[in-house]
Write an enzyme that holds these catalytic residues in place. Structure first.
Site, PDB file in Angstrom:
ATOM      1  N   ASP A  91       0.566  -1.613   0.644  1.00 11.03           N
ATOM      2  CA  ASP A  91      -0.130   0.382   0.218  1.00 11.03           C
ATOM      3  C   ASP A  91       0.600   0.959   0.035  1.00 11.03           C
ATOM      4  OD1 ASP A  91      -2.912   0.537   0.637  1.00 11.03           O
ATOM      5  OD2 ASP A  91      -1.808   2.282   0.983  1.00 11.03           O
ATOM      6  N   HIS A 151     -10.723  -5.586  -3.143  1.00 13.59           N
ATOM      7  CA  HIS A 151      -8.703  -5.306  -2.498  1.00 13.59           C
ATOM      8  C   HIS A 151      -9.004  -5.856  -1.558  1.00 13.59           C
ATOM      9  CE1 HIS A 151      -9.973  -1.254  -2.457  1.00 13.59           C
ATOM     10  NE2 HIS A 151      -8.909  -1.502  -0.778  1.00 13.59           N
ATOM     11  N   HIS A 179      -6.737  -5.850   2.072  1.00 19.09           N
ATOM     12  CA  HIS A 179      -5.730  -5.613   3.048  1.00 19.09           C
ATOM     13  C   HIS A 179      -5.438  -6.340   3.833  1.00 19.09           C
ATOM     14  CE1 HIS A 179      -6.722  -0.875   2.592  1.00 19.09           C
ATOM     15  NE2 HIS A 179      -8.209  -1.513   2.546  1.00 19.09           N
TER      16      HIS A 179
HETATM   17  P1  5GP Z   1      -9.760   1.094   0.241  1.00 22.54           P
HETATM   18  O1  5GP Z   1      -9.592   2.268   1.421  1.00 22.54           O
HETATM   19  O2  5GP Z   1     -10.444   1.254  -0.947  1.00 22.54           O
HETATM   20  O3  5GP Z   1      -9.775   0.211   1.292  1.00 22.54           O
HETATM   21  O4  5GP Z   1      -8.116   1.602   0.260  1.00 22.54           O
HETATM   22  C1  5GP Z   1      -7.748   1.479  -0.672  1.00 22.54           C
HETATM   23  C2  5GP Z   1      -5.641   1.579  -1.228  1.00 22.54           C
HETATM   24  O5  5GP Z   1      -5.195   1.509  -1.471  1.00 22.54           O
HETATM   25  C3  5GP Z   1      -5.681   2.434   0.467  1.00 22.54           C
HETATM   26  O6  5GP Z   1      -5.102   2.033   1.424  1.00 22.54           O
HETATM   27  C4  5GP Z   1      -4.662   3.553  -0.389  1.00 22.54           C
HETATM   28  O7  5GP Z   1      -3.705   3.963   0.921  1.00 22.54           O
HETATM   29  C5  5GP Z   1      -4.152   2.233  -1.225  1.00 22.54           C
HETATM   30  N1  5GP Z   1      -3.689   3.115  -2.661  1.00 22.54           N
HETATM   31  C6  5GP Z   1      -4.409   3.970  -3.215  1.00 22.54           C
HETATM   32  N2  5GP Z   1      -4.215   4.375  -4.216  1.00 22.54           N
HETATM   33  C7  5GP Z   1      -2.898   3.460  -4.227  1.00 22.54           C
HETATM   34  C8  5GP Z   1      -1.900   3.711  -5.811  1.00 22.54           C
HETATM   35  O8  5GP Z   1      -1.391   4.394  -6.206  1.00 22.54           O
HETATM   36  N3  5GP Z   1      -0.648   2.728  -5.151  1.00 22.54           N
HETATM   37  C9  5GP Z   1      -0.432   1.431  -3.957  1.00 22.54           C
HETATM   38  N4  5GP Z   1       0.658   0.732  -4.072  1.00 22.54           N
HETATM   39  N5  5GP Z   1      -1.689   2.372  -3.028  1.00 22.54           N
HETATM   40  C10 5GP Z   1      -2.167   2.910  -3.352  1.00 22.54           C
END
Ligand code: 5GP
Length: 113
Positions: free
Chosen positions: A29, A99, A101
């Protein structure tokens, strides 16, 4: 329009890939919420868990097995880890591409904030 995860899968955006299978990819992340924070992502876009159908049953199982394998590779097998799937606005979802985590390297709180 492609999500950032599709761009990572298509190698249009860089990412720190830690493991990969035919149907999933795991990368760190960009804003880690724990010392170890890896995302396990299906290569075929599924917007979120609630959008998955029985046709995706196999890949959903693979994602969980991959998450456990990633946790072991990150050295979290004994200390433990947390698996999170954020679904929709109240779930904290920010990228509309399913996704998982994998978080570890510190003690997690419960209930989550
Ligand atoms: P969500 O909040 O949708 O469950 O998690 C999305 C995750 O994707 C977040 O923890 C955020 O930091 C990560 N993220 C967003 N954009 C990018 C990116 O361009 N590269 C990577 N490696 N992680 C990302």
């Amino acid at each position: 329009m492609k999500t950032v995860f599709e761009k990572i899968i298509d190698r249009e955006l860089p990412a720190d890939v830690v493991a990969e299978g035919d149907r999933w990819i795991a990368f760190r992340d960009i804003h880690p919420a724990a010392p170890a924070h890896v995302l396990v992502v299906p290569k075929k876009p599924i917007a979120r868990l609630a959008a998955a159908t029985s046709a995706e049953q196999g890949v959903l199982g693979e994602l969980l097995l991959a998450a456990a394998e990633v946790a072991r590779r990150e050295g979290l097998g004994e200390s433990g880890f947390r698996i999170v799937i954020n679904n929709g606005p109240d779930g904290g979802e920010t990228v509309p591409h399913l996704h998982v985590h994998v978080l570890g390297g510190r003690a997690m709180n419960w209930p989550p904030g």
